[in-house]
Design a protein around this motif. Sequence first.
Motif, mmCIF file in Angstrom:
data_model
loop_
_atom_site.group_PDB
_atom_site.id
_atom_site.type_symbol
_atom_site.label_atom_id
_atom_site.label_comp_id
_atom_site.label_asym_id
_atom_site.label_seq_id
_atom_site.Cartn_x
_atom_site.Cartn_y
_atom_site.Cartn_z
ATOM 1 N N ARG A 2 44.621 44.340 45.293
ATOM 2 C CA ARG A 2 43.352 44.526 44.582
ATOM 3 C C ARG A 2 43.510 44.430 43.065
ATOM 4 N N LEU A 3 44.734 44.403 42.571
ATOM 5 C CA LEU A 3 44.937 44.228 41.133
ATOM 6 C C LEU A 3 44.694 42.785 40.710
ATOM 7 N N ILE A 4 44.614 41.904 41.690
ATOM 8 C CA ILE A 4 44.380 40.484 41.423
ATOM 9 C C ILE A 4 42.878 40.225 41.523
ATOM 10 N N ASP A 5 42.338 39.579 40.534
ATOM 11 C CA ASP A 5 40.907 39.293 40.480
ATOM 12 C C ASP A 5 40.505 38.353 41.619
ATOM 13 N N ALA A 6 39.356 38.599 42.207
ATOM 14 C CA ALA A 6 38.860 37.769 43.302
ATOM 15 C C ALA A 6 38.753 36.301 42.887
ATOM 16 N N ALA A 7 38.356 36.058 41.643
ATOM 17 C CA ALA A 7 38.228 34.674 41.150
ATOM 18 C C ALA A 7 39.583 33.965 41.154
ATOM 19 N N ASP A 8 40.650 34.711 40.865
ATOM 20 C CA ASP A 8 41.986 34.108 40.903
ATOM 21 C C ASP A 8 42.369 33.722 42.326
ATOM 22 N N PHE A 9 42.090 34.613 43.279
ATOM 23 C CA PHE A 9 42.355 34.283 44.683
ATOM 24 C C PHE A 9 41.573 33.037 45.098
ATOM 25 N N ILE A 10 40.310 32.995 44.734
ATOM 26 C CA ILE A 10 39.471 31.853 45.104
ATOM 27 C C ILE A 10 40.033 30.565 44.518
ATOM 28 N N ALA A 11 40.436 30.602 43.255
ATOM 29 C CA ALA A 11 41.008 29.404 42.623
ATOM 30 C C ALA A 11 42.292 28.975 43.325
ATOM 31 N N LEU A 12 43.161 29.925 43.642
ATOM 32 C CA LEU A 12 44.416 29.586 44.322
ATOM 33 C C LEU A 12 44.156 29.001 45.713
#
Length: 122
Positions: A2-12
């Motif tokens: 959860r420390l990782i932003d959702a937008a970063d996950f989506i981009a990856l």
Amino acid sequence: MRLIDAADFIALLRFESHGSLADLVSSAAELYFLPGTVNFGIGGNYSLDWDTEPEITLDLELKPDGVTIYAQLALGKDSAGLEINHIAFQKPSNDPDENTAFLVKSLNAAKFTKSYPTALAG
């Protein structure tokens, strides 16, 4: 995770940066399990629309000794869940209770536990 932003996950996920996702999953899992126990699987997915909160789904493989667990981790705004899709034992028993006991034992053995120094008697 959860420390990782959702937008970063989506981009990856969108740009199929599986190596980066694998590194993130491994790093997060090593806080709780021995290295190599929890791995990023073959992909993931996301749900993002104008009127909803993002939801991320990551394929995971848990590999404690003697068993492989194929699962999906779902991360939402206020919830998280793990759905187990398949469990493959290297040496399965005909008795489901024995398989369950082995799974519990194997997962417990793969947990990362911190040991704290004990005071030496003087």
